[in-house]
Write an enzyme that holds these catalytic residues in place. Structure first.
Site, PDB file in Angstrom:
ATOM      1  N   SER A  16       0.837  -1.213   0.000  1.00  0.00           N
ATOM      2  CA  SER A  16       0.000   0.000   0.000  1.00  0.00           C
ATOM      3  C   SER A  16       0.862   1.250   0.000  1.00  0.00           C
ATOM      4  CB  SER A  16      -0.903   0.010   1.235  1.00  0.00           C
ATOM      5  OG  SER A  16      -1.797  -1.082   1.238  1.00  0.00           O
ATOM      6  N   ARG A  39       0.487   7.935   5.562  1.00  0.00           N
ATOM      7  CA  ARG A  39      -0.540   7.213   6.339  1.00  0.00           C
ATOM      8  C   ARG A  39      -1.910   7.872   6.220  1.00  0.00           C
ATOM      9  NH1 ARG A  39      -0.160   2.906  10.227  1.00  0.00           N
ATOM     10  NH2 ARG A  39       1.927   2.117   9.988  1.00  0.00           N
ATOM     11  N   HIS A  48      -3.273   6.795   2.968  1.00  0.00           N
ATOM     12  CA  HIS A  48      -3.635   5.388   3.101  1.00  0.00           C
ATOM     13  C   HIS A  48      -5.011   5.236   3.755  1.00  0.00           C
ATOM     14  CE1 HIS A  48      -3.236   1.444   5.383  1.00  0.00           C
ATOM     15  NE2 HIS A  48      -3.102   1.074   4.135  1.00  0.00           N
TER      16      HIS A  48
END
Lengths: 209, 209
Positions: free
Chosen positions: A16, A39, A42
């Site tokens: 990812s 993050r 994500h």
């Protein structure tokens, strides 16, 4: 015929983050901010979010140092407090959400404000040096800014201010960014929310990916 | 000088939903789906999300009837289970997340899968007629699809399948949409997440806006 898919959590994260770094425009971020931005992208499932993320200079270090020193994380919603990954925290930090505490509903009625805003009044004795994570309610962020207008109000170490939505989210984040009473992270515009806020906290809590 | 802002929660909702209905392209949705889509857009802070939302015919009625009959809501993550607004539920429904239950970590290791997937094995005795809300982990949705490949597996009433991200999210939602073992709601593509999933549940739970 059973479905086959990647079942290794570490491999899922690695793939990812690799995809995000290949697709997103992260060049303007220093290394510590880049990890946080990755993050946040994500959690949102959205390359392009990076263009809306703003970091005050030094905010990642300020928030990380606070957590390392044992500061609590003060959250406006249970979806934020429940999302923080406990094993990533450097000091078994307290994660506090006062939204459902006794008396918040009555306090909100007396204040003529939302429960999300009223709940912050119960933060005062933990606010000094804390890391604040507002991922839901614009009224909470506005109320925090009003609390901090009082020079006698304790100062958090950092504010992750990412409320989401159509009424007050844009305005409250703009107000935080203009005032910057302490170092802050925002997502400009309507986007934001608990997952993005949690992702910032989880990235600050540990450099591990 | 204190900041002034809208402090009335009902007014904030009303204005938010009015903005969404003015800006979003909702013409293709029947009334019951439109209410769900509006809340999903609200949670995401993103007009345009509607183009990715897919409803199986009758899914809103199926899920609402199940909740009215007292069905539990089975959630893949605490951010989902904590986000559901209890007072909106028609039958004080159980909200279940087994992710942190004893034994899930060991079970995941034995299965060679994520904890998110393994946790679904603990759903089996509550799965019949339940409303499933997967808002985080693609591996959970894939594992559910594999469980339902077994004709002996209990059938939920509906699946809200909105995992988010870069590995498996697109694929697991496509697989759900192709198979449709029961009526489902998905957000196509990488977008999704706990807030969007919770919004769908909260909209299904009550028509009140």
């Amino acid at each position: 015929m059973p479905y086959t898919y990647e079942t290794d959590g570490a491999a899922i994260y690695e793939q990812s983050f690799r995809t995000i770094r290949a697709e997103a425009d992260l060049a303007r971020f220093p290394a510590d901010e880049e990890q946080v931005a990755v993050r946040m992208i994500h959690a949102a499932g959205m390359v392009g979010l990076e263009q809306f993320i703003r970091f005050s200079p030094g905010v990642v270090a300020a928030a990380r140092d606070a957590l390392t020193a044992g500061a609590p994380i003060l959250c406006d919603a249970r979806m934020v407090s429940e999302g923080v990954t406990r094993p990533r925290l450097p000091a078994d930090n307290d994660i506090i959400c006062t939204l459902h505490d006794d008396g918040v509903r009555d306090l909100a009625a007396r204040m003529g404000n939302t429960r999300s805003a009223a709940a912050l009044e119960l933060w005062r004795d933990r606010l000094e040096g804390a890391v604040v994570a507002i991922g839901n309610a614009p009224t909470a962020l506005f109320h925090l800014l009003n609390m901090l207008e009082d020079p006698g109000c304790p100062r958090p170490a950092a504010i992750i201010g990412c409320p989401v939505g159509f009424v007050g989210a844009v305005e409250s984040k703009d107000a935080l960014w203009q005032a910057q009473p302490v170092p802050s992270i925002i997502v400009e515009g309507r986007l934001g929310g608990s997952a993005i806020t949690v992702a910032a906290i989880n990235a600050i809590a540990s450099r591990a990916e």
